[in-house]
Design a protein around this motif. Structure first.
Motif, mmCIF file in Angstrom:
data_model
loop_
_atom_site.group_PDB
_atom_site.id
_atom_site.type_symbol
_atom_site.label_atom_id
_atom_site.label_comp_id
_atom_site.label_asym_id
_atom_site.label_seq_id
_atom_site.Cartn_x
_atom_site.Cartn_y
_atom_site.Cartn_z
ATOM 1 N N VAL A 202 10.917 -0.014 5.427
ATOM 2 C CA VAL A 202 9.550 0.499 5.426
ATOM 3 C C VAL A 202 9.566 1.865 4.728
ATOM 4 C CG1 VAL A 202 7.599 1.239 6.843
ATOM 5 C CG2 VAL A 202 8.996 -0.713 7.551
ATOM 6 N N VAL A 203 8.722 1.987 3.709
ATOM 7 C CA VAL A 203 8.610 3.264 2.982
ATOM 8 C C VAL A 203 7.159 3.697 2.980
ATOM 9 C CG1 VAL A 203 10.602 2.711 1.536
ATOM 10 C CG2 VAL A 203 8.305 2.140 0.739
ATOM 11 N N GLY A 204 6.949 5.003 2.760
ATOM 12 C CA GLY A 204 5.594 5.526 2.884
ATOM 13 C C GLY A 204 4.803 5.596 1.604
ATOM 14 N N GLN A 205 5.462 5.690 0.450
ATOM 15 C CA GLN A 205 4.746 5.915 -0.796
ATOM 16 C C GLN A 205 5.071 4.838 -1.821
ATOM 17 O OE1 GLN A 205 2.582 8.420 -1.038
ATOM 18 N NE2 GLN A 205 3.114 9.223 0.998
ATOM 19 N N LEU A 206 4.115 4.579 -2.706
ATOM 20 C CA LEU A 206 4.337 3.620 -3.782
ATOM 21 C C LEU A 206 5.429 4.115 -4.732
ATOM 22 C CD1 LEU A 206 3.534 0.987 -5.176
ATOM 23 C CD2 LEU A 206 1.737 2.252 -6.393
ATOM 24 N N SER A 207 5.506 5.435 -4.900
ATOM 25 C CA SER A 207 6.536 6.006 -5.771
ATOM 26 C C SER A 207 7.936 5.696 -5.232
ATOM 27 C CB SER A 207 6.336 7.512 -5.907
ATOM 28 O OG SER A 207 6.381 8.138 -4.620
ATOM 29 N N THR A 208 8.071 5.662 -3.910
ATOM 30 C CA THR A 208 9.361 5.338 -3.302
ATOM 31 C C THR A 208 9.709 3.876 -3.556
ATOM 32 O OG1 THR A 208 8.812 6.915 -1.539
ATOM 33 C CG2 THR A 208 10.697 5.476 -1.161
ATOM 34 N N VAL A 209 8.698 2.998 -3.527
ATOM 35 C CA VAL A 209 8.900 1.587 -3.835
ATOM 36 C C VAL A 209 9.435 1.443 -5.254
ATOM 37 C CG1 VAL A 209 7.770 -0.639 -4.171
ATOM 38 C CG2 VAL A 209 7.112 0.800 -2.243
ATOM 39 N N GLY A 233 16.466 9.328 4.523
ATOM 40 C CA GLY A 233 15.135 9.462 5.100
ATOM 41 C C GLY A 233 13.995 8.995 4.226
ATOM 42 N N ARG A 234 14.289 8.417 3.057
ATOM 43 C CA ARG A 234 13.192 7.926 2.207
ATOM 44 C C ARG A 234 12.592 6.624 2.755
ATOM 45 N NH1 ARG A 234 15.669 7.610 -3.672
ATOM 46 N NH2 ARG A 234 17.577 7.150 -2.482
ATOM 47 N N GLY A 235 13.326 5.925 3.630
ATOM 48 C CA GLY A 235 12.834 4.696 4.230
ATOM 49 C C GLY A 235 13.365 4.517 5.634
ATOM 50 N N LYS A 236 12.765 3.554 6.368
ATOM 51 C CA LYS A 236 13.176 3.273 7.749
ATOM 52 C C LYS A 236 13.397 1.784 7.903
ATOM 53 C CE LYS A 236 10.398 7.142 9.310
ATOM 54 N NZ LYS A 236 9.078 7.541 9.805
ATOM 55 N N LYS A 237 14.368 1.450 8.764
ATOM 56 C CA LYS A 237 14.638 0.039 9.018
ATOM 57 C C LYS A 237 13.385 -0.644 9.553
ATOM 58 C CE LYS A 237 19.576 0.578 9.973
ATOM 59 N NZ LYS A 237 20.662 0.375 10.963
ATOM 60 N N GLY A 238 13.094 -1.796 9.026
ATOM 61 C CA GLY A 238 11.851 -2.494 9.386
ATOM 62 C C GLY A 238 12.021 -3.587 10.398
ATOM 63 N N GLY A 239 12.899 -3.420 11.331
ATOM 64 C CA GLY A 239 13.041 -4.440 12.372
ATOM 65 C C GLY A 239 14.469 -4.902 12.508
ATOM 66 N N ASN A 240 14.681 -5.763 13.498
ATOM 67 C CA ASN A 240 16.015 -6.279 13.790
ATOM 68 C C ASN A 240 16.376 -7.357 12.772
ATOM 69 O OD1 ASN A 240 18.378 -7.235 14.813
ATOM 70 N ND2 ASN A 240 17.571 -7.681 16.856
ATOM 71 N N GLY A 267 11.569 -10.181 -2.012
ATOM 72 C CA GLY A 267 10.147 -10.382 -2.226
ATOM 73 C C GLY A 267 9.469 -9.155 -2.806
ATOM 74 N N LYS A 268 8.284 -9.366 -3.326
ATOM 75 C CA LYS A 268 7.507 -8.236 -3.815
ATOM 76 C C LYS A 268 7.076 -7.380 -2.629
ATOM 77 C CE LYS A 268 5.652 -10.441 -7.964
ATOM 78 N NZ LYS A 268 4.423 -10.805 -8.731
ATOM 79 N N PRO A 269 7.103 -6.057 -2.768
ATOM 80 C CA PRO A 269 6.710 -5.174 -1.660
ATOM 81 C C PRO A 269 5.320 -5.506 -1.133
ATOM 82 C CG PRO A 269 7.708 -3.931 -3.423
ATOM 83 C CD PRO A 269 7.511 -5.317 -3.962
ATOM 84 N N VAL A 270 5.174 -5.434 0.181
ATOM 85 C CA VAL A 270 3.907 -5.752 0.832
ATOM 86 C C VAL A 270 3.283 -4.472 1.376
ATOM 87 C CG1 VAL A 270 2.808 -7.012 2.730
ATOM 88 C CG2 VAL A 270 4.721 -8.051 1.472
ATOM 89 N N ALA A 271 2.029 -4.232 1.026
ATOM 90 C CA ALA A 271 1.324 -3.044 1.516
ATOM 91 C C ALA A 271 0.950 -3.233 2.969
ATOM 92 C CB ALA A 271 0.076 -2.801 0.679
ATOM 93 N N ILE A 272 1.221 -2.210 3.783
ATOM 94 C CA ILE A 272 0.809 -2.206 5.176
ATOM 95 C C ILE A 272 -0.042 -0.960 5.406
ATOM 96 C CG2 ILE A 272 2.768 -3.546 6.010
ATOM 97 C CD1 ILE A 272 4.127 -0.951 6.774
ATOM 98 N N GLU A 273 -0.478 -0.772 6.648
ATOM 99 C CA GLU A 273 -1.421 0.310 6.915
ATOM 100 C C GLU A 273 -0.854 1.681 6.556
ATOM 101 O OE1 GLU A 273 -4.084 2.128 10.613
ATOM 102 O OE2 GLU A 273 -2.922 0.301 10.887
#
Length: 608
Positions: A202-209, A233-240, A267-273
């Motif tokens: 999980v990343v916060g910015q499109l630039s990071t993607v 710290g640019r991303g966080k693990k998105g689950g188990n 897969g292609k990155p998916v936008a979340i909230e």
């Protein structure tokens, strides 16, 4: 013939009683070989025996002796309950009204259930079922005796039932052999039961993607890039990464992409909230889910049958109906032609072979009935012309299907007549209950209070929780939060300031709105997470890639409910009990005044 049946309860023991003449030497004397014994207790002397044209004189002893009283022979018949060969076998007779195997099967819900003679029958006390069938027949007969079959509510209901039964029988005949293609069933069930194990970031910015994608394009392994983004710290693990995710827990947009990917694909990155999810497919599996397979089978079968019925209906319309050009010119939204005028227009828009033609007036009347909130309003809203073809199809379908059913003499079959009688019996039983039995039932407050006292343990409020929650992008983050909160961190402050939060799923929002929630209303996994918790506890809860902290704001243990709260429920229970008592009383009274013979003997009924 020996049946192969291995049905639980399939060998239903019956006693069939028959008065048979016994050709015993001790009763009738000797009978010549091949000669038929005289009927016993017939009131007629035995005829002289004839051999090669010579008449033999009857034995004086037989001729002069009074006819002996016949013995009653009991024959026990092992009859497979689900075998159609025994469907018409009588189990009981109520004033000449026969109760058969078929009636018993219908009463226990096995007719048309797809059960074969090799399958297990449901666990039922058949003696009780048969007793209820006898009681119902007695009350139906009494309803006819007192004229309830002439009730004005019965005839229109029966007319509508007969009409619908004709149609249903004809249509069912067209589709009875149509089933889904099992290859399609297996394929679709497999697709619907797929689960994915993902490694996600999980990343916060499109630039990071874009930075992540650039490193992958540069030839760096996914795992290496993944680890570097987590560590800095640019991303966080998105689950188990070890947990499989079912399709119903995946965002629809992401699901469309996942279904096209193979193991190892990114897969292609998916936008979340609050950012984006980058993921790789680690493993794909399908579950063996018989319920899913059956659901798909029913859906596909239904689709094929609907298509077949449409084709059949169209063929009947083509066969029997000749449309007039006038129909296409009908414009219900033409302000120059008042709708009231069309209701009196007897011009023909469809000729139907051997039937009354369909006129403008008939059709307009159907249009008016369709828009029961007001046809004029529908005309002003320009809805009528859009619906007129559908209305016409409905009218013509009803006419031609009724016609075809009559031509095929469906209404003259035994099955049709049995269903009509069964429906009429049902209506008469309802009328007898409503007009005779129910009015005799009265309930006092003392009775309901006594019931409350005797059954206090049945009126306990369920355990309930007052819950709050925080959602995080990963289960690990939720576990970390639980540990902090258990050491004394203020929940409200943490909920307002903790990093890595995600939105609470809409499936769970209702549980955290500040209202008590009964334990039984919670999802199974959430109940498991809260097991043994008390006020002030914090529990982790995982749903797919999302981790939750469940905060137990309050907990109410089960407690007795006040009488006033459950009085209505108790009245229903007491009413039901007294109604059954009254039914039993009426049944006993009617049985004493009737001739009831029960042939079925369930004492040696095979147990499942």
């Amino acid at each position: 013939m020996k049946f192969k049946s291995r049905v639980s309860l399939s060998l239903l023991s019956l006693l069939l009683y028959a008065s048979l003449a016994m050709a015993a030497d001790t009763q009738l004397g000797s009978v010549a070989p091949g000669a038929a014994p005289a009927p016993v207790n017939s009131g007629v002397k035995p005829a002289a025996e004839t051999t090669s044209g010579n008449s033999a004189a009857p034995s004086p002893a037989v001729a002069e002796a009074p006819a002996p009283k016949p013995d009653t022979v009991t024959i026990r018949l092992n009859a497979p309950l689900l075998s159609p060969k025994f469907s018409s076998t009588p189990l009981a007779v109520v004033n000449d009204d026969i109760i058969t195997f078929e009636d018993l099967k219908s009463a226990i819900g096995m007719i048309h259930s797809g059960m074969g003679t090799e399958q297990a029958a449901p666990k039922k006390n058949f003696a009780d079922v048969l007793k209820r069938l006898v009681n119902v027949r007695l009350m139906v007969q009494e309803a006819r005796n007192i004229g309830l079959d002439k009730d004005e509510q019965i005839k229109p209901a029966m007319d509508e039932f007969k009409k619908q039964l004709l149609r249903d029988t004809l249509l069912n005949e067209q589709v009875k052999d149509i089933a889904a293609d099992e290859k399609d069933v297996a394929r679709i069930a497999r697709e619907r039961s797929m689960e994915w194990r993902l490694k996600s970031l999980v990343v916060g910015q499109l630039s990071t993607v874009k930075a992540f994608e650039a490193e992958i394009k540069a030839g760096n392994p996914f795992d290496k890039v993944y680890d570097s983004f987590v560590s800095d710290g640019r991303g966080k693990k998105g689950g188990n990464v070890e947990e499989f995710i079912a399709r119903d827990a995946i965002d629809p947009t992401m699901l469309v992409a996942l279904e096209k990917l193979k193991v190892g694909d990114t897969g292609k990155p998916v936008a979340i909230e609050k950012g984006y999810v980058i993921y790789r497919v680690e493993e794909i599996r399908t579950k063996d889910d018989p319920k899913m397979v059956e659901q798909v089978r029913q859906e596909l079968t239904s689709q094929r049958r609907v298509a077949a019925l449409k084709k059949f209906n169209d063929s009947l319309v083509k066969k029997y109906v000749k449309m007039k050009k006038l129909y296409k010119t009908l414009d219900y939204e033409n302000k120059k032609i008042p709708f009231e005028k069309l209701l009196k227009d007897n011009r023909v828009i469809a000729e139907i072979q051997g039937e009354k033609p369909l006129t403008v007036a008939d059709f307009s009347d159907a249009v008016s009935a369709k828009f029961f909130h007001g046809v004029k309003r529908a005309i002003e809203s320009k809805k009528v012309n859009k619906e007129k073809d559908a209305i016409l199809e409905e009218i013509l379908s009803g006419i031609v299907i009724d016609k075809e059913a009559r031509l095929r003499r469906i209404d003259q079959t035994e099955e049709y007549h049995n269903k009509v009688k069964s429906k009429e019996d049902t209506l008469l039983f309802g009328q007898f209950m409503q007009k005779v039995v129910v009015p005799e039932v009265t309930i006092t407050r003392d009775e309901t209070k006594a019931y409350y006292t005797e059954h206090a343990k049945d009126f306990i409020s369920p355990a309930s929780y007052l819950l709050d929650a925080i959602a995080f992008y990963s289960p690990e983050k939720a576990e970390e939060a639980v540990n902090k909160l258990r050491t004394g961190t203020d929940f409200k402050w943490y909920k307002a300031n903790a990093e890595g939060q995600d939105s609470i799923s809409t499936r769970y929002e209702a549980f955290f709105e500040g209202n008590p929630v009964a334990l039984d209303e919670l999802p199974a996994k959430m109940k498991q997470a809260l097991s043994g918790s008390a006020k002030g506890d914090y529990r982790p809860f995982v749903d797919g890639t999302i981790g939750y902290v469940l905060a137990v704001v309050d907990y109410q243990a089960p407690a007795p409910l006040p009488y006033e709260t459950v009085e209505g429920v108790i009245r229903e229970k007491v009413s039901y009990m007294k109604l059954n008592d009254n039914i039993e009383s009426w049944s006993t009274k009617l049985r004493k005044a009737s001739e009831v013979t029960v042939y079925a003997d369930f004492t040696q009924q095979e147990k499942p």
